[in-house]
Design a protein around this motif. Sequence first.
Motif, short mmCIF file in Angstrom:
data_model
loop_
_atom_site.label_atom_id
_atom_site.label_comp_id
_atom_site.label_asym_id
_atom_site.label_seq_id
_atom_site.Cartn_x
_atom_site.Cartn_y
_atom_site.Cartn_z
N ARG A 37 0.84 -1.21 0.00
CA ARG A 37 0.00 0.00 0.00
C ARG A 37 0.87 1.25 0.00
N LEU A 38 2.01 1.18 0.72
CA LEU A 38 2.92 2.31 0.77
C LEU A 38 3.47 2.63 -0.62
N ILE A 39 3.80 1.59 -1.38
CA ILE A 39 4.30 1.78 -2.73
C ILE A 39 3.27 2.52 -3.58
N LYS A 42 3.23 6.25 -2.31
CA LYS A 42 4.43 7.06 -2.51
C LYS A 42 4.97 7.02 -3.94
N LYS A 43 4.55 6.00 -4.70
CA LYS A 43 5.04 5.87 -6.08
C LYS A 43 6.56 5.86 -6.13
N THR A 44 7.19 5.06 -5.25
CA THR A 44 8.66 5.06 -5.18
C THR A 44 9.29 3.98 -6.04
N GLN A 45 8.52 3.24 -6.78
CA GLN A 45 9.09 2.11 -7.51
C GLN A 45 10.22 2.53 -8.44
N ALA A 50 13.29 5.39 -1.20
CA ALA A 50 12.70 4.66 -0.08
C ALA A 50 13.58 4.65 1.16
N PHE A 51 14.81 5.16 1.09
CA PHE A 51 15.71 5.12 2.23
C PHE A 51 15.32 6.16 3.27
N THR A 88 12.72 -2.39 1.75
CA THR A 88 13.13 -1.21 0.99
C THR A 88 13.40 -1.59 -0.46
N TYR A 89 14.04 -2.74 -0.64
CA TYR A 89 14.33 -3.26 -1.99
C TYR A 89 13.03 -3.53 -2.75
N VAL A 90 12.02 -4.03 -2.04
CA VAL A 90 10.73 -4.29 -2.67
C VAL A 90 10.10 -2.97 -3.13
N GLN A 91 10.27 -1.93 -2.32
CA GLN A 91 9.71 -0.63 -2.70
C GLN A 91 10.41 -0.05 -3.92
#
Length: 292
Positions: A37-39, A42-45, A50-51, A88-91
């Motif tokens: 849901r966070l992804i 935030k649309k961080t893909q 994400a750090f 974080t890697y998943v994001q």
Amino acid sequence: MSRTLPNVDLAALRQDIDRIDEAMHRLLMERGEIIDRLIAVKKTQESGSAFRPGREADMMRRLAARHRGILPLDTAESILRVIIATFTYVQAPYRVHADISGGDAPMRDSARFHFGFTVPYVPHASAAEVIAAVAASKGDLGIFRPDQGTASGAWWARLTGAGAPKVIARLPFIERPDHPAATPVFVVSKPVADAAVREIVLVSARVERWRDTVPAAISALGAEVLGSAGIAGGLSLLLSMPGTLTLAALEEALTGAGAGRAHLAEIGSHAARFVVPEAPSQGGGASSSPVR
């Protein structure tokens, strides 16, 4: 004289262990659902943003403060580190670039302890190569030793400039005797100003000359010389200072110590180290009571 043990239902204890293992797994899956849901929010893909070094430092402090029991703190820290790094890697997928000029084994140990095995590990021949790789990436991390030696020159100058990579952490964050990944490393990434922790600020300084009075002059302000290298027209210094100190105050101290004109630039920041002291000899193991 043998000690009489109470009757213990081993099957029941093993059922408790299985129940706890299943609960931990379900919590990890629930964490994954929240990250999903966070992804979306935030649309961080693709952004590599994400750090959150400040948040991670706070999580590690709380972990060390509450830890107790027979499970080694090393294990608890590594598990949480790997969980954080993997999610974080998943994001936003990233790699860890490592300077192995001082040996691959300690850098690989540090990378695996702090980032796990899911995050790709990429070795390089120097800190300069690591910084260049991070600069060319979408959102990778780099790790290298702070003490690069004179042959590496003023590597910290490569971190100056608004768009250049910056130091975001110093590892290991939780320091204690016999840490399994004890090699000190700086972590660099593309700038994460909104998530940076500024307890310790790193500064690249160009001065006209060295004076033996410099260390004492800046030490009075809580600052420290971490490295130096000769450059055309003077000397380049790597300095650390408290986040509460201003560049103007540091510059004034350098000039007052006889270093001549000084040009300063921030090159990153990190959390203050969190030290777990040795336990008293009669207690066994390491105390989880942190000191600063």
